[in-house]
Design an enzyme around this catalytic site. Structure first.
Site, PDB file in Angstrom:
ATOM      1  N   LYS A  95      14.985  95.048  55.013  1.00  0.00           N
ATOM      2  CA  LYS A  95      16.124  94.577  55.740  1.00  0.00           C
ATOM      3  C   LYS A  95      16.798  93.369  54.675  1.00  0.00           C
ATOM      4  CE  LYS A  95      19.222  94.605  58.782  1.00  0.00           C
ATOM      5  NZ  LYS A  95      20.187  94.673  57.716  1.00  0.00           N
ATOM      6  N   GLN A 116      14.618  86.330  51.867  1.00  0.00           N
ATOM      7  CA  GLN A 116      14.847  87.086  52.866  1.00  0.00           C
ATOM      8  C   GLN A 116      13.457  87.458  53.593  1.00  0.00           C
ATOM      9  OE1 GLN A 116      18.233  88.322  53.069  1.00  0.00           O
ATOM     10  NE2 GLN A 116      17.983  88.439  55.265  1.00  0.00           N
ATOM     11  N   LYS A 119      12.734  84.241  55.627  1.00  0.00           N
ATOM     12  CA  LYS A 119      13.659  84.238  56.706  1.00  0.00           C
ATOM     13  C   LYS A 119      13.668  85.178  57.917  1.00  0.00           C
ATOM     14  CE  LYS A 119      18.138  84.243  55.192  1.00  0.00           C
ATOM     15  NZ  LYS A 119      19.235  84.639  54.694  1.00  0.00           N
ATOM     16  N   LYS A 131      17.127  93.046  49.227  1.00  0.00           N
ATOM     17  CA  LYS A 131      18.583  92.555  48.988  1.00  0.00           C
ATOM     18  C   LYS A 131      19.049  93.651  48.048  1.00  0.00           C
ATOM     19  CE  LYS A 131      21.691  89.415  50.176  1.00  0.00           C
ATOM     20  NZ  LYS A 131      21.730  88.554  51.293  1.00  0.00           N
ATOM     21  N   GLY A 170      26.066  93.406  55.156  1.00  0.00           N
ATOM     22  CA  GLY A 170      26.827  92.694  54.455  1.00  0.00           C
ATOM     23  C   GLY A 170      26.437  91.332  53.581  1.00  0.00           C
ATOM     24  N   ASP A 171      27.010  90.635  52.864  1.00  0.00           N
ATOM     25  CA  ASP A 171      26.988  89.362  52.205  1.00  0.00           C
ATOM     26  C   ASP A 171      28.064  89.268  51.426  1.00  0.00           C
ATOM     27  OD1 ASP A 171      24.186  87.497  51.537  1.00  0.00           O
ATOM     28  OD2 ASP A 171      25.508  87.712  49.673  1.00  0.00           O
ATOM     29  N   THR A 214      26.013  84.533  61.904  1.00  0.00           N
ATOM     30  CA  THR A 214      25.478  83.733  60.807  1.00  0.00           C
ATOM     31  C   THR A 214      25.902  82.238  61.203  1.00  0.00           C
ATOM     32  OG1 THR A 214      25.349  85.630  59.339  1.00  0.00           O
ATOM     33  CG2 THR A 214      24.937  83.267  58.576  1.00  0.00           C
ATOM     34  N   ASN A 245      32.944  84.670  55.658  1.00  0.00           N
ATOM     35  CA  ASN A 245      32.472  85.149  57.140  1.00  0.00           C
ATOM     36  C   ASN A 245      31.656  83.874  57.611  1.00  0.00           C
ATOM     37  OD1 ASN A 245      29.606  86.357  58.400  1.00  0.00           O
ATOM     38  ND2 ASN A 245      31.404  87.324  59.038  1.00  0.00           N
ATOM     39  N   SER A 384      21.473  91.246  63.187  1.00  0.00           N
ATOM     40  CA  SER A 384      21.139  92.687  62.479  1.00  0.00           C
ATOM     41  C   SER A 384      19.855  93.278  63.290  1.00  0.00           C
ATOM     42  CB  SER A 384      20.887  92.635  61.071  1.00  0.00           C
ATOM     43  OG  SER A 384      22.392  92.172  60.602  1.00  0.00           O
TER      44      SER A 384
HETATM   45  P1  NDP Z   1      31.995  85.975  52.046  1.00  0.00           P
HETATM   46  O1  NDP Z   1      32.359  86.886  50.941  1.00  0.00           O
HETATM   47  O2  NDP Z   1      32.576  86.406  53.214  1.00  0.00           O
HETATM   48  O3  NDP Z   1      32.602  84.639  51.614  1.00  0.00           O
HETATM   49  C1  NDP Z   1      32.201  83.824  50.602  1.00  0.00           C
HETATM   50  C2  NDP Z   1      32.768  82.586  50.263  1.00  0.00           C
HETATM   51  O4  NDP Z   1      32.065  81.867  49.265  1.00  0.00           O
HETATM   52  C3  NDP Z   1      34.122  82.772  49.905  1.00  0.00           C
HETATM   53  O5  NDP Z   1      34.764  81.449  50.425  1.00  0.00           O
HETATM   54  C4  NDP Z   1      34.037  82.472  48.289  1.00  0.00           C
HETATM   55  O6  NDP Z   1      35.135  81.988  47.545  1.00  0.00           O
HETATM   56  C5  NDP Z   1      32.902  81.468  48.302  1.00  0.00           C
HETATM   57  N1  NDP Z   1      32.187  81.773  47.009  1.00  0.00           N
HETATM   58  C6  NDP Z   1      31.692  83.120  46.626  1.00  0.00           C
HETATM   59  N2  NDP Z   1      31.160  82.676  45.540  1.00  0.00           N
HETATM   60  C7  NDP Z   1      31.489  81.438  44.775  1.00  0.00           C
HETATM   61  C8  NDP Z   1      31.385  80.924  43.687  1.00  0.00           C
HETATM   62  N3  NDP Z   1      30.585  81.472  42.527  1.00  0.00           N
HETATM   63  N4  NDP Z   1      31.661  79.685  43.723  1.00  0.00           N
HETATM   64  C9  NDP Z   1      32.464  79.034  44.648  1.00  0.00           C
HETATM   65  N5  NDP Z   1      32.474  79.650  45.799  1.00  0.00           N
HETATM   66  C10 NDP Z   1      32.235  80.874  46.089  1.00  0.00           C
HETATM   67  O7  NDP Z   1      30.493  86.089  52.048  1.00  0.00           O
HETATM   68  P2  NDP Z   1      29.673  85.318  53.183  1.00  0.00           P
HETATM   69  O8  NDP Z   1      30.639  84.113  54.189  1.00  0.00           O
HETATM   70  O9  NDP Z   1      29.094  86.344  54.061  1.00  0.00           O
HETATM   71  O10 NDP Z   1      28.454  84.686  52.358  1.00  0.00           O
HETATM   72  C11 NDP Z   1      28.447  83.291  52.231  1.00  0.00           C
HETATM   73  C12 NDP Z   1      27.038  82.776  51.967  1.00  0.00           C
HETATM   74  O11 NDP Z   1      26.150  83.065  53.138  1.00  0.00           O
HETATM   75  C13 NDP Z   1      26.452  83.569  50.793  1.00  0.00           C
HETATM   76  O12 NDP Z   1      25.180  82.515  50.317  1.00  0.00           O
HETATM   77  C14 NDP Z   1      25.288  84.667  51.589  1.00  0.00           C
HETATM   78  O13 NDP Z   1      24.312  84.859  50.929  1.00  0.00           O
HETATM   79  C15 NDP Z   1      25.196  83.747  52.776  1.00  0.00           C
HETATM   80  N6  NDP Z   1      24.858  84.413  53.988  1.00  0.00           N
HETATM   81  C16 NDP Z   1      25.390  85.400  54.693  1.00  0.00           C
HETATM   82  C17 NDP Z   1      25.181  86.173  55.806  1.00  0.00           C
HETATM   83  C18 NDP Z   1      26.046  87.061  56.411  1.00  0.00           C
HETATM   84  O14 NDP Z   1      25.641  87.528  57.300  1.00  0.00           O
HETATM   85  N7  NDP Z   1      27.170  87.313  55.750  1.00  0.00           N
HETATM   86  C19 NDP Z   1      23.866  85.909  56.417  1.00  0.00           C
HETATM   87  C20 NDP Z   1      23.175  84.709  55.700  1.00  0.00           C
HETATM   88  C21 NDP Z   1      23.424  84.250  54.460  1.00  0.00           C
HETATM   89  P3  NDP Z   1      35.897  83.071  46.492  1.00  0.00           P
HETATM   90  O15 NDP Z   1      37.023  83.956  47.548  1.00  0.00           O
HETATM   91  O16 NDP Z   1      36.807  82.176  45.866  1.00  0.00           O
HETATM   92  O17 NDP Z   1      35.042  83.893  45.971  1.00  0.00           O
HETATM   93  O1  2IT Z   2      21.693  86.751  53.469  1.00  0.00           O
HETATM   94  C1  2IT Z   2      21.399  87.282  54.781  1.00  0.00           C
HETATM   95  O2  2IT Z   2      20.468  87.087  55.680  1.00  0.00           O
HETATM   96  C2  2IT Z   2      22.290  88.296  54.965  1.00  0.00           C
HETATM   97  N1  2IT Z   2      23.275  88.553  54.212  1.00  0.00           N
HETATM   98  C3  2IT Z   2      22.214  89.062  56.046  1.00  0.00           C
HETATM   99  C4  2IT Z   2      21.256  90.380  56.209  1.00  0.00           C
HETATM  100  C5  2IT Z   2      21.019  91.356  57.112  1.00  0.00           C
HETATM  101  O3  2IT Z   2      20.596  92.138  56.933  1.00  0.00           O
HETATM  102  O4  2IT Z   2      22.082  91.137  58.164  1.00  0.00           O
END
Ligand code: NDP
Ligand code: 2IT
Length: 451
Positions: A95, A116, A119, A131, A170-171, A214, A245, A384
């Site tokens: 997952k 992961q 976590k 992943k 997603g991520d 998240t 997100n 999830s």
């Molecule tokens: P999104 O794609 O929705 O948003 C990502 C954000 O981070 C954007 O604002 C993006 O800006 C910025 N970003 C991405 N790459 C870079 C970079 N190299 N330098 C600076 N800014 C950057 O992703 P999420 O919000 O889903 O994910 C954000 C973080 O949270 C990640 O580390 C992800 O692994 C983690 N995460 C996500 C989960 C989820 O359920 N979605 C769960 C747990 C952790 P820009 O538009 O300029 O790229």
């Molecule tokens: O980093 C993370 O925990 C996620 N992107 C969510 C993973 C999931 O299966 O919901």
């Protein structure tokens, strides 16, 4: 064992992992962060020693790499890389999310898959770790291009996943739109409507609150940390990085809890709103980022009292609480020093591994409460897990029910961090999360034999 011997043992272990994958920097960083606490713990608990658990855990059970060809709007052929790392299935099916970003490579996906495992273990749910993703960049692509890419990606990935095998989500770069396109193609190829994806649209099998989970979960965790310290978020100034997100819903819940959020960012820079981001302003951000797919600097056009700082990160802004919610290694030594200098008391990770090793050491030295992502951002994957349960039961829970479950899971993760991370009167959340996450996986691996 003395501290010196621990250091020698850690160095030897990391060298041996490095010898096998010398260029996988992010993966090695994630392994070192875990090994620092797990190797001494194994020394103290001989039942884990002979089983070579950490040695086995750093090796993914399986990784698939594939070609993703697709046609762009000019009818030209484009080629991307596709990956899925199925890291550990001791606790349940694989997952973990899918990331679409030009920086994606095997090292980044191995670090994310490795994190992961621990976590998912902390959530207490039956979830293994994995992943995947692609170096595809959704930025600037038309809807049709994103769809064609997703369909091609799934045309290979579908044979490796399944509702009893591996369930992606997603991520970065993968949200509701991409999940929809991938699920559609998966269903077409398999001729089955199953729960082989989470983060699905709520009209077709998705869970209420998965989108928010998240960010909300992060704030539930921060609330537990503050309560444990006899404090609350009410009236605190919060700095958040990212505007995707996780950042959006972290911001929403922080405002609800009475905090003042003053920054958001993207890879171009950060916005500082001295008056605080309100619910109304946040709705503007959501539309800007999720519908218009525009840049965060546009915020200052709508709200001219806010300022945009190009090519900068928000850690230089004075705050009580910092929540990195963008990407790995975005909070470095310099940022950590600035946070300490300005009186920040708590850092909790919404992103995965956003804090570098050097920055973590600065927080440790200065008694900053620091929560690693594998504990504080686990609310996403936990929800999830709740989506999977609802799919298996073929029913949908109310928002209230999911929220209650999410809060309870975040509280239990906090309890585990306290149990395993207690040091004198303090809690070392990094140690607590790593050891607690490890124990469940380790016990399962021992019971399942040498596989
Ligand atoms: P999104 O794609 O929705 O948003 C990502 C954000 O981070 C954007 O604002 C993006 O800006 C910025 N970003 C991405 N790459 C870079 C970079 N190299 N330098 C600076 N800014 C950057 O992703 P999420 O919000 O889903 O994910 C954000 C973080 O949270 C990640 O580390 C992800 O692994 C983690 N995460 C996500 C989960 C989820 O359920 N979605 C769960 C747990 C952790 P820009 O538009 O300029 O790229
Ligand atoms: O980093 C993370 O925990 C996620 N992107 C969510 C993973 C999931 O299966 O919901």
């Amino acid at each position: 064992m003395s501290t010196n011997n621990h250091q020698t043992q850690l160095k030897g272990f990391i060298e041996s992992v490095k010898a096998k994958q010398p260029h996988e920097e992010e993966f090695l960083q994630a392994v070192e962060e875990v090994a620092e606490f797990i190797l001494p713990f194994i020394e103290e608990n001989p039942k884990y020693k002979k089983a070579k658990l950490l040695e086995r855990m750093v090796e993914p059970e399986r990784a698939v790499l594939f070609r993703v060809p697709w046609l762009d709007d000019k009818n030209e052929i484009q080629i991307n890389k596709g990956f899925r790392v199925q890291f550990n299935s001791a606790l349940g099916l694989y997952k973990g999310g899918l990331r679409f970003h030009p920086s994606v490579n095997l090292s980044i996906l191995k670090f994310l898959g490795f994190e992961q495992i621990f976590k998912n273990s902390l959530t207490g749910l039956p979830l293994g770790g994995g992943k995947g993703g692609s170096d595809f960049d959704p930025k600037g692509k038309s809807n049709e291009e994103v769809m064609r890419f997703c369909q091609s990606f799934m045309t290979e990935l579908f044979r490796h996943i399944g509702s009893e095998t591996d369930i992606p989500a997603g991520d970065i770069g993968v949200g509701a739109r991409e999940v929809g396109y991938m699920f559609g193609q998966y269903k077409r190829l398999t001729n089955e409507f199953t729960g082989t994806f989470t983060g699905k649209g709520v009209k077709w099998g998705g869970s209420l609150l998965r989108t928010e989970a998240t960010g909300y979960g992060l704030l539930y965790f921060v609330k537990e940390m503050m309560q444990h310290n006899g404090d609350s978020l009410e009236g605190k100034t919060v700095v958040i990085s990212g505007s995707g997100n996780v950042a959006q819903y972290a911001c929403e819940k922080a405002i609800e809890m009475g905090a003042k959020v003053v920054t958001l960012s993207d890879s171009d820079g950060y916005i500082y709103d001295k008056d605080g981001i309100t619910h109304e302003k946040l709705e503007f951000v959501k539309e800007l980022k999720n519908e218009k797919r525009a840049r965060i600097k546009e915020y200052t056009k709508q709200y001219p009292s806010a300022k945009f700082f190009g090519d900068k990160r928000p850690w230089e802004v004075k705050c009580d609480v910092a929540l990195p919610c963008a990407t790995q290694n975005e909070l470095e030594e310099e940022g950590a020093k600035a946070l300490v200098k300005n009186g920040c008391k708590l850092v909790a990770e919404g992103a995965n591994m956003p804090t570098t090793t050097e920055a973590i050491h600065i927080f440790e030295k200065n008694d900053i409460l620091y929560a690693p992502g594998k504990a504080s951002n686990a609310g996403g994957v936990a929800t999830s897990g709740l989506e999977m349960t609802q799919n298996s039961l073929r029913l949908s829970w109310t928002k209230e029910k999911v929220d209650e479950e999410l809060k309870a899971i975040m509280r239990k993760i906090h309890d585990q961090c306290v149990e395993y991370g207690k040091e004198n009167n303090n809690v070392n959340y990094l140690k607590g999360a790593n050891i607690a996450g490890f124990v469940r996986v380790a016990d399962a691996m021992i019971e399942q034999g040498v596989v």
